[in-house]
Design a protein around this motif. Structure first.
Motif, mmCIF file in Angstrom:
data_model
loop_
_atom_site.group_PDB
_atom_site.id
_atom_site.type_symbol
_atom_site.label_atom_id
_atom_site.label_comp_id
_atom_site.label_asym_id
_atom_site.label_seq_id
_atom_site.Cartn_x
_atom_site.Cartn_y
_atom_site.Cartn_z
ATOM 1 N N TYR A 181 -32.629 -15.289 79.472
ATOM 2 C CA TYR A 181 -33.824 -14.506 79.217
ATOM 3 C C TYR A 181 -34.169 -14.581 77.745
ATOM 4 O O TYR A 181 -33.315 -14.478 76.869
ATOM 5 C CB TYR A 181 -33.612 -13.047 79.640
ATOM 6 C CG TYR A 181 -33.672 -12.880 81.128
ATOM 7 C CD1 TYR A 181 -34.868 -12.630 81.761
ATOM 8 C CD2 TYR A 181 -32.525 -13.014 81.912
ATOM 9 C CE1 TYR A 181 -34.947 -12.483 83.138
ATOM 10 C CE2 TYR A 181 -32.588 -12.874 83.284
ATOM 11 C CZ TYR A 181 -33.794 -12.602 83.885
ATOM 12 O OH TYR A 181 -33.862 -12.469 85.247
ATOM 13 N N ARG A 183 -38.062 -14.255 75.247
ATOM 14 C CA ARG A 183 -39.057 -13.344 74.708
ATOM 15 C C ARG A 183 -39.640 -12.460 75.805
ATOM 16 O O ARG A 183 -40.023 -12.917 76.868
ATOM 17 C CB ARG A 183 -40.177 -14.155 74.056
ATOM 18 C CG ARG A 183 -41.219 -13.317 73.357
ATOM 19 C CD ARG A 183 -42.226 -14.204 72.676
ATOM 20 N NE ARG A 183 -43.168 -13.428 71.914
ATOM 21 C CZ ARG A 183 -44.160 -13.938 71.214
ATOM 22 N NH1 ARG A 183 -44.320 -15.236 71.188
ATOM 23 N NH2 ARG A 183 -44.984 -13.170 70.541
ATOM 24 N N TYR A 184 -39.720 -11.145 75.522
ATOM 25 C CA TYR A 184 -40.313 -10.145 76.409
ATOM 26 C C TYR A 184 -39.664 -10.138 77.787
ATOM 27 O O TYR A 184 -40.292 -9.801 78.786
ATOM 28 C CB TYR A 184 -41.824 -10.360 76.568
ATOM 29 C CG TYR A 184 -42.543 -10.563 75.276
ATOM 30 C CD1 TYR A 184 -42.273 -9.764 74.173
ATOM 31 C CD2 TYR A 184 -43.474 -11.572 75.132
ATOM 32 C CE1 TYR A 184 -42.925 -9.947 72.976
ATOM 33 C CE2 TYR A 184 -44.145 -11.762 73.938
ATOM 34 C CZ TYR A 184 -43.863 -10.943 72.861
ATOM 35 O OH TYR A 184 -44.513 -11.135 71.683
ATOM 36 N N GLY A 185 -38.404 -10.558 77.885
ATOM 37 C CA GLY A 185 -37.724 -10.515 79.158
ATOM 38 C C GLY A 185 -37.997 -11.686 80.052
ATOM 39 O O GLY A 185 -37.521 -11.727 81.178
ATOM 40 N N THR A 204 -35.409 -15.964 69.293
ATOM 41 C CA THR A 204 -35.148 -14.590 69.695
ATOM 42 C C THR A 204 -35.894 -13.666 68.735
ATOM 43 O O THR A 204 -35.798 -13.836 67.516
ATOM 44 C CB THR A 204 -33.646 -14.281 69.669
ATOM 45 O OG1 THR A 204 -32.949 -15.283 70.432
ATOM 46 C CG2 THR A 204 -33.364 -12.919 70.259
ATOM 47 N N ASN A 216 -34.205 -4.858 69.575
ATOM 48 C CA ASN A 216 -34.582 -5.986 70.428
ATOM 49 C C ASN A 216 -36.041 -5.847 70.856
ATOM 50 O O ASN A 216 -36.479 -4.754 71.233
ATOM 51 C CB ASN A 216 -33.682 -6.063 71.658
ATOM 52 C CG ASN A 216 -32.252 -6.423 71.307
ATOM 53 O OD1 ASN A 216 -32.018 -7.324 70.512
ATOM 54 N ND2 ASN A 216 -31.298 -5.711 71.891
ATOM 55 N N ASN A 218 -38.454 -6.084 73.463
ATOM 56 C CA ASN A 218 -38.747 -6.161 74.897
ATOM 57 C C ASN A 218 -39.678 -5.019 75.239
ATOM 58 O O ASN A 218 -39.949 -4.138 74.414
ATOM 59 C CB ASN A 218 -37.463 -6.144 75.739
ATOM 60 C CG ASN A 218 -36.581 -4.954 75.422
ATOM 61 O OD1 ASN A 218 -37.024 -3.805 75.486
ATOM 62 N ND2 ASN A 218 -35.325 -5.217 75.050
ATOM 63 N N ARG A 220 -39.384 -2.473 77.219
ATOM 64 C CA ARG A 220 -38.812 -1.126 77.301
ATOM 65 C C ARG A 220 -38.645 -0.514 75.918
ATOM 66 O O ARG A 220 -39.092 0.618 75.671
ATOM 67 C CB ARG A 220 -37.461 -1.186 78.020
ATOM 68 C CG ARG A 220 -36.797 0.180 78.219
ATOM 69 C CD ARG A 220 -35.442 0.019 78.870
ATOM 70 N NE ARG A 220 -34.548 -0.752 78.015
ATOM 71 C CZ ARG A 220 -33.857 -0.222 76.991
ATOM 72 N NH1 ARG A 220 -33.979 1.065 76.701
ATOM 73 N NH2 ARG A 220 -33.048 -0.977 76.282
ATOM 74 N N ARG A 240 -45.097 -4.196 82.006
ATOM 75 C CA ARG A 240 -43.890 -3.984 82.832
ATOM 76 C C ARG A 240 -44.163 -4.326 84.291
ATOM 77 O O ARG A 240 -43.291 -4.875 84.990
ATOM 78 C CB ARG A 240 -43.420 -2.537 82.696
ATOM 79 C CG ARG A 240 -42.170 -2.222 83.484
ATOM 80 C CD ARG A 240 -41.665 -0.827 83.189
ATOM 81 N NE ARG A 240 -41.196 -0.706 81.808
ATOM 82 C CZ ARG A 240 -40.666 0.421 81.312
ATOM 83 N NH1 ARG A 240 -40.540 1.502 82.072
ATOM 84 N NH2 ARG A 240 -40.247 0.446 80.065
ATOM 85 N N GLN A 243 -43.904 -7.980 84.700
ATOM 86 C CA GLN A 243 -42.505 -8.412 84.746
ATOM 87 C C GLN A 243 -41.904 -8.184 86.132
ATOM 88 O O GLN A 243 -41.106 -9.003 86.615
ATOM 89 C CB GLN A 243 -41.691 -7.664 83.690
ATOM 90 C CG GLN A 243 -41.934 -8.140 82.273
ATOM 91 C CD GLN A 243 -41.000 -7.481 81.278
ATOM 92 O OE1 GLN A 243 -40.447 -6.405 81.538
ATOM 93 N NE2 GLN A 243 -40.828 -8.112 80.133
ATOM 94 N N GLN A 296 -47.090 -11.455 77.498
ATOM 95 C CA GLN A 296 -47.099 -11.668 76.050
ATOM 96 C C GLN A 296 -48.397 -11.183 75.424
ATOM 97 O O GLN A 296 -48.391 -10.605 74.330
ATOM 98 C CB GLN A 296 -46.878 -13.147 75.758
ATOM 99 C CG GLN A 296 -45.521 -13.679 76.176
ATOM 100 C CD GLN A 296 -45.346 -15.142 75.828
ATOM 101 O OE1 GLN A 296 -46.124 -15.711 75.065
ATOM 102 N NE2 GLN A 296 -44.330 -15.764 76.394
#
Length: 310
Positions: A181, A183-185, A204, A216, A218, A220, A240, A243, A296
């Protein structure tokens, strides 16, 4: 005697007669002279011909003078050249400025910074530095040990973005998309190599709020940091959902692909055949690429809105 007189008289009369005739003819001859030819009137008396203005040659036109070059619009003056372009800040608070900063990585020994080819700084002493490639900070990563890493600052604001780019060995053979995993999950990593060692370049990303600790990047953690902005929160909630759809699409595509391969191997036929389930999995593999781009885009918009205070 008389005869002589008579002859003389007749002779005189003969001579006088022609003379008298000529005397009578003189005026006649004068009257019979041909009339004088008509003389041409003087040139001054002849009226001058009116010039034909319709057939006059057009006046010669002079070549147009060359146009003056357009003057460049006035521009704001440039700021004076900085005598010290780059800088190195130490953990002790000291700041050094110079014309050139290089990162040296010797084969034996630890990497260090070299300013203007003379002054050396160990990375353990450095808090940040700036060179021709950008601005870098030395800090510990979240969830890692106390060992420091060098992060490049990509964006400045209340939400500042940082990143690390690394190249990893991905085995031999043809290159392909690697797992893991990023960028952005979403799935990240781009292996390259053909018929030999393959390497994967991974970027990263991290962020910090108000120059606080590194987190980090992401959906969340970013949603928690921007919870005080309703517009940014809405964009991140939508990201989200993207995702979630991406994960479901990967699971469905993987299940159809495995089932199709098994069905293709178990078919009792004379030649190899591909199950329709394999073709059905292909569109589901494309969906994550589309949703990943939307995720993104939402994250970038949320950061931009938060930095502008909207």
């Amino acid at each position: 005697m008389l005869l002589r007189s008579a002859l003389l008289m007749s002779l005189g009369l003969g001579l006088a007669a022609p003379a008298a005739v000529r005397a009578q003819q003189v005026p006649r001859e004068l009257n019979t002279l041909p009339p004088a030819p008509a003389t041409r009137p003087p040139a001054a008396a002849v009226p001058a011909a009116t010039p034909d203005t319709t057939r006059q040659a057009a006046p010669r036109q002079l070549a147009a003078p060359p146009a003056a070059p357009a003057t460049a619009p006035q521009q704001a003056p440039l700021p004076p050249a900085a005598t010290t372009r780059y800088s190195v800040g130490l953990k002790s608070g000291q700041v050094y400025k110079g014309f050139d900063v290089l990162v040296k990585q010797p084969l034996l020994g630890r990497p260090y910074l070299l300013m203007d080819g003379q002054q050396r700084f160990e990375l353990e002493q450095v808090r940040y530095y700036e060179d021709e490639t950008g601005f870098y900070v030395r800090t510990t990563l979240p969830g890692r040990s106390s060992r420091e890493s060098t992060l490049r600052r990509d964006k400045v604001g209340r939400i500042s973005l940082y990143s690390i780019t690394s190249t990893q060995y991905a085995g031999n053979g043809m290159g392909g998309f690697g797992g893991g995993y990023g960028r952005y999950g979403g799935f990240g990593g781009y292996p390259y190599g053909f018929g030999g060692p393959a390497y994967r370049t991974t970027k990263t990303e991290y962020f910090s709020k108000d120059n606080g600790p590194i987190e980090n990047l992401n959906v969340r953690t970013l949603a928690l940091a921007t919870a005080d902005n309703q517009a940014a929160t809405s964009l991140l909630l939508q990201a989200r959902q993207y995702q979630t759809y991406t994960t479901l699409s990967y699971v469905a595509a993987g299940g159809l692909l495995v089932a199709g391969l098994v069905q293709s191997l178990n078919q009792n036929s004379n030649g190899p055949s591909i199950s329709p389930l394999v073709y059905a999995s292909l569109p589901l593999m494309i969906v994550p690429l589309v949703l990943g781009g939307k995720t993104q885009n939402n994250v970038r918009q949320a950061i931009s809105l938060y930095n502008r205070g909207q």
